[in-house]
Scaffold this motif. Structure first.
Motif, PDB file in Angstrom:
ATOM      1  N   UNK A 155       0.847  -1.184   0.000  1.00  0.00           N
ATOM      2  CA  UNK A 155       0.000   0.000   0.000  1.00  0.00           C
ATOM      3  C   UNK A 155       0.885   1.236   0.000  1.00  0.00           C
ATOM      4  N   UNK A 156       0.279   2.326  -0.382  1.00  0.00           N
ATOM      5  CA  UNK A 156       0.930   3.624  -0.387  1.00  0.00           C
ATOM      6  C   UNK A 156       0.150   4.522   0.567  1.00  0.00           C
ATOM      7  N   UNK A 157       0.858   5.208   1.459  1.00  0.00           N
ATOM      8  CA  UNK A 157       0.214   6.151   2.374  1.00  0.00           C
ATOM      9  C   UNK A 157       0.510   7.562   1.909  1.00  0.00           C
ATOM     10  N   UNK A 158      -0.520   8.392   1.848  1.00  0.00           N
ATOM     11  CA  UNK A 158      -0.384   9.781   1.429  1.00  0.00           C
ATOM     12  C   UNK A 158      -0.855  10.662   2.572  1.00  0.00           C
ATOM     13  N   UNK A 159       0.021  11.552   3.018  1.00  0.00           N
ATOM     14  CA  UNK A 159      -0.309  12.493   4.081  1.00  0.00           C
ATOM     15  C   UNK A 159      -0.715  13.802   3.412  1.00  0.00           C
ATOM     16  N   UNK A 160      -1.922  14.250   3.706  1.00  0.00           N
ATOM     17  CA  UNK A 160      -2.472  15.451   3.076  1.00  0.00           C
ATOM     18  C   UNK A 160      -2.593  16.576   4.096  1.00  0.00           C
ATOM     19  N   UNK A 161      -2.292  17.801   3.643  1.00  0.00           N
ATOM     20  CA  UNK A 161      -2.454  18.960   4.510  1.00  0.00           C
ATOM     21  C   UNK A 161      -3.857  19.538   4.401  1.00  0.00           C
ATOM     22  N   UNK A 162      -4.446  19.469   3.221  1.00  0.00           N
ATOM     23  CA  UNK A 162      -5.789  20.017   3.025  1.00  0.00           C
ATOM     24  C   UNK A 162      -6.586  19.075   2.140  1.00  0.00           C
ATOM     25  N   UNK A 163      -7.553  18.360   2.648  1.00  0.00           N
ATOM     26  CA  UNK A 163      -7.904  18.301   4.060  1.00  0.00           C
ATOM     27  C   UNK A 163      -6.852  17.512   4.834  1.00  0.00           C
ATOM     28  N   UNK A 164      -6.770  17.770   6.125  1.00  0.00           N
ATOM     29  CA  UNK A 164      -5.801  17.096   6.989  1.00  0.00           C
ATOM     30  C   UNK A 164      -6.214  15.643   7.152  1.00  0.00           C
ATOM     31  N   UNK A 165      -5.523  14.781   6.400  1.00  0.00           N
ATOM     32  CA  UNK A 165      -5.895  13.366   6.459  1.00  0.00           C
ATOM     33  C   UNK A 165      -4.756  12.478   5.992  1.00  0.00           C
ATOM     34  N   UNK A 166      -4.855  11.225   6.401  1.00  0.00           N
ATOM     35  CA  UNK A 166      -3.976  10.171   5.933  1.00  0.00           C
ATOM     36  C   UNK A 166      -4.805   9.284   5.021  1.00  0.00           C
TER      37      UNK A 166
END
Length: 182
Positions: A1-12
């Protein structure tokens, strides 16, 4: 799997690779500064600015657990055994070592530099730290009782690093000088 950390919206976001699709999304407690995934794949850590700057993420339950710390946390890394979390406390110029199972602070390790950049060697037995304060790399032995092994000069204003396995070299970027120290 690939994990993506997002700032907007704040989510994984967890993305499956075969087939390529979003599996799930998890809200984050703050704007992410850094993210680390433990080798066991069950937990992660995320740092963020604010009053609760460090959280352990239970990826199976999709729950965030704050660690009792008030600090300027930057980089986060897990030891290869997934049992220990290292958090770079930039404001206090130290590494904060946490026991993952109990979610408690084990110790603080004072440093001669602000811990801006962290890099493990190939086998995970040494952690290299660079940052404001010295033109040097701090070498840390992170297992058992974490300790500073020494400080090595590494060019002018050393920054990001990468380690090779064979041969065992540490490559240190010196952005202000425009070169790399090996």
């Amino acid at each position: 799997a690939l994990y993506v950390v997002c700032r907007e919206p704040r989510q994984l976001t967890r993305i499956a690779l075969n087939p390529l699709r979003v599996e799930w999304k998890m809200p984050l407690p703050g704007e992410p500064v850094d993210f680390a995934l433990a080798a066991n794949g069950a937990i992660a850590a995320v740092s963020s600015p604010g009053p609760k700057p460090l959280h352990l993420l239970d990826l199976e339950a999709r729950a965030a657990h704050p660690l009792g710390v008030e600090a300027d946390i930057g980089a986060v890394r897990f030891l290869s055994n997934s049992k220990t979390l290292i958090a770079a406390d930039r404001g206090a110029r130290r590494l904060s070592i946490y026991d993952v199972a109990s979610r408690r602070l084990a110790t603080h390790l004072p440093l001669s530099v602000r811990p801006d950049h962290l890099c493990f060697n190939a086998d995970g037995g040494q952690l290299f730290v660079t940052g404001e304060g010295m033109d040097a790399v701090v070498v840390v032995y992170p297992y058992f009782t974490p300790q500073v092994a020494g400080t090595v000069l590494a060019g002018h204003s050393p920054g990001a690093m990468a380690a090779s396995a064979n041969p065992p070299y540490l490559f240190v970027a010196n952005p202000k000088a425009g070169d790399v120290s090996i």
